[in-house]
Design a protein around this motif. Structure first.
Motif, PDB file in Angstrom:
ATOM      1  N   VAL A  78       0.824  -1.202   0.000  1.00  0.00           N
ATOM      2  CA  VAL A  78       0.000   0.000   0.000  1.00  0.00           C
ATOM      3  C   VAL A  78       0.862   1.257   0.000  1.00  0.00           C
ATOM      4  CG1 VAL A  78      -1.768   1.237   1.310  1.00  0.00           C
ATOM      5  CG2 VAL A  78      -1.886  -1.240   1.074  1.00  0.00           C
ATOM      6  N   SER A  79       2.068   1.136   0.487  1.00  0.00           N
ATOM      7  CA  SER A  79       2.992   2.267   0.482  1.00  0.00           C
ATOM      8  C   SER A  79       3.160   2.777  -0.943  1.00  0.00           C
ATOM      9  CB  SER A  79       4.344   1.814   1.041  1.00  0.00           C
ATOM     10  OG  SER A  79       5.394   2.577   0.523  1.00  0.00           O
ATOM     11  N   SER A  80       3.076   4.085  -1.107  1.00  0.00           N
ATOM     12  CA  SER A  80       3.204   4.641  -2.460  1.00  0.00           C
ATOM     13  C   SER A  80       4.566   4.326  -3.070  1.00  0.00           C
ATOM     14  CB  SER A  80       2.955   6.146  -2.436  1.00  0.00           C
ATOM     15  OG  SER A  80       3.904   6.785  -1.618  1.00  0.00           O
ATOM     16  N   LYS A  81       5.602   4.253  -2.236  1.00  0.00           N
ATOM     17  CA  LYS A  81       6.941   3.942  -2.745  1.00  0.00           C
ATOM     18  C   LYS A  81       6.988   2.521  -3.298  1.00  0.00           C
ATOM     19  CE  LYS A  81      11.766   3.740  -1.338  1.00  0.00           C
ATOM     20  NZ  LYS A  81      12.715   3.872  -0.245  1.00  0.00           N
ATOM     21  N   LEU A  82       6.423   1.574  -2.567  1.00  0.00           N
ATOM     22  CA  LEU A  82       6.449   0.199  -3.034  1.00  0.00           C
ATOM     23  C   LEU A  82       5.538   0.007  -4.238  1.00  0.00           C
ATOM     24  CD1 LEU A  82       7.613  -2.576  -2.731  1.00  0.00           C
ATOM     25  CD2 LEU A  82       5.862  -3.090  -1.050  1.00  0.00           C
ATOM     26  N   SER A  90       9.818   5.037 -13.307  1.00  0.00           N
ATOM     27  CA  SER A  90      10.313   6.371 -12.973  1.00  0.00           C
ATOM     28  C   SER A  90      10.506   6.566 -11.468  1.00  0.00           C
ATOM     29  CB  SER A  90       9.341   7.434 -13.509  1.00  0.00           C
ATOM     30  OG  SER A  90       8.093   7.297 -12.891  1.00  0.00           O
ATOM     31  N   CYS A  91      10.433   5.490 -10.685  1.00  0.00           N
ATOM     32  CA  CYS A  91      10.611   5.591  -9.233  1.00  0.00           C
ATOM     33  C   CYS A  91      12.083   5.712  -8.883  1.00  0.00           C
ATOM     34  CB  CYS A  91      10.064   4.350  -8.549  1.00  0.00           C
ATOM     35  SG  CYS A  91       8.295   4.245  -8.624  1.00  0.00           S
ATOM     36  N   THR A  92      12.316   6.256  -7.699  1.00  0.00           N
ATOM     37  CA  THR A  92      13.689   6.297  -7.208  1.00  0.00           C
ATOM     38  C   THR A  92      14.108   4.946  -6.650  1.00  0.00           C
ATOM     39  OG1 THR A  92      12.929   7.121  -5.067  1.00  0.00           O
ATOM     40  CG2 THR A  92      13.615   8.766  -6.705  1.00  0.00           C
ATOM     41  N   SER A  93      13.141   4.122  -6.235  1.00  0.00           N
ATOM     42  CA  SER A  93      13.455   2.773  -5.764  1.00  0.00           C
ATOM     43  C   SER A  93      13.554   1.837  -6.961  1.00  0.00           C
ATOM     44  CB  SER A  93      12.401   2.288  -4.768  1.00  0.00           C
ATOM     45  OG  SER A  93      11.129   2.305  -5.366  1.00  0.00           O
ATOM     46  N   PRO A  94      14.244   0.718  -6.811  1.00  0.00           N
ATOM     47  CA  PRO A  94      14.386  -0.212  -7.943  1.00  0.00           C
ATOM     48  C   PRO A  94      13.046  -0.807  -8.371  1.00  0.00           C
ATOM     49  CG  PRO A  94      15.728  -0.907  -6.067  1.00  0.00           C
ATOM     50  CD  PRO A  94      14.932   0.265  -5.624  1.00  0.00           C
ATOM     51  N   LYS A  98      12.427  -7.717  -8.713  1.00  0.00           N
ATOM     52  CA  LYS A  98      13.827  -7.669  -9.128  1.00  0.00           C
ATOM     53  C   LYS A  98      14.194  -8.987  -9.807  1.00  0.00           C
ATOM     54  CE  LYS A  98      18.304  -6.488  -7.165  1.00  0.00           C
ATOM     55  NZ  LYS A  98      19.026  -6.221  -5.920  1.00  0.00           N
ATOM     56  N   ASN A  99      14.981  -8.925 -10.832  1.00  0.00           N
ATOM     57  CA  ASN A  99      15.442 -10.105 -11.571  1.00  0.00           C
ATOM     58  C   ASN A  99      14.298 -10.944 -12.140  1.00  0.00           C
ATOM     59  OD1 ASN A  99      18.120  -9.426 -10.870  1.00  0.00           O
ATOM     60  ND2 ASN A  99      17.899 -10.501  -8.929  1.00  0.00           N
ATOM     61  N   ASP A 100      13.199 -10.300 -12.480  1.00  0.00           N
ATOM     62  CA  ASP A 100      12.061 -10.995 -13.083  1.00  0.00           C
ATOM     63  C   ASP A 100      11.367 -10.003 -14.010  1.00  0.00           C
ATOM     64  OD1 ASP A 100      10.217 -12.926 -13.700  1.00  0.00           O
ATOM     65  OD2 ASP A 100       9.411 -13.133 -11.680  1.00  0.00           O
ATOM     66  N   ALA A 101      10.508 -10.510 -14.849  1.00  0.00           N
ATOM     67  CA  ALA A 101       9.755  -9.638 -15.762  1.00  0.00           C
ATOM     68  C   ALA A 101       8.848  -8.715 -14.949  1.00  0.00           C
ATOM     69  CB  ALA A 101       8.925 -10.484 -16.708  1.00  0.00           C
TER      70      ALA A 101
END
Length: 122
Positions: A78-82, A90-94, A98-101
């Motif tokens: 629910v966190s907007s970052k996640l 366009s997020c600052t977080s990855p 990760k390592n998947d489509a």
């Protein structure tokens, strides 16, 4: 007799290949308008997130293997970052997973619909 066996084998082979579809279930079924955690969100989390984000996974925070952890306002989905990390490049977080489509647009929209309907559990 050989022709009949050959035809049966060919038909079974065609049926096998037609029945195989590697797209995620959300891609096949489309967007879920009123999703619930147990029916729609947990299968996504189990397939795409908990391998890393769980106590039994790689232990990467946040833990996403329970309803409560997923809806945790600071660190869950629910966190907007996640949510941004699964829905936008366009997020600052990855970007996740990760390592998947990337998650399909239907899957992302289903998760967004779940968030918008106040995270129903069942």
């Amino acid at each position: 007799m050989k022709n009949i066996k050959l035809i049966i084998v060919l038909l079974l082979g065609v049926a096998f290949f037609v029945s195989c579809d590697s797209r995620p279930i959300q891609d096949i079924e489309g967007v879920v308008v009123n999703p619930t955690y147990s029916k729609n969100i947990k299968p996504i989390m189990d397939a795409k997130c908990v391998n890393c984000h769980s106590q039994s996974g790689e232990g990467i925070f946040p833990d996403l293997d329970t309803y409560q952890s997923v809806v945790n306002a600071q660190n869950g989905i629910v966190s907007s970052k996640l949510f941004c990390s699964i829905s936008s490049s366009s997020c600052t977080s990855p970007r996740m997973p990760k390592n998947d489509a990337p998650l399909s647009n239907n899957t992302i929209t289903t998760i967004k619909n779940w968030i918008d309907t106040n995270y129903p559990e069942n």
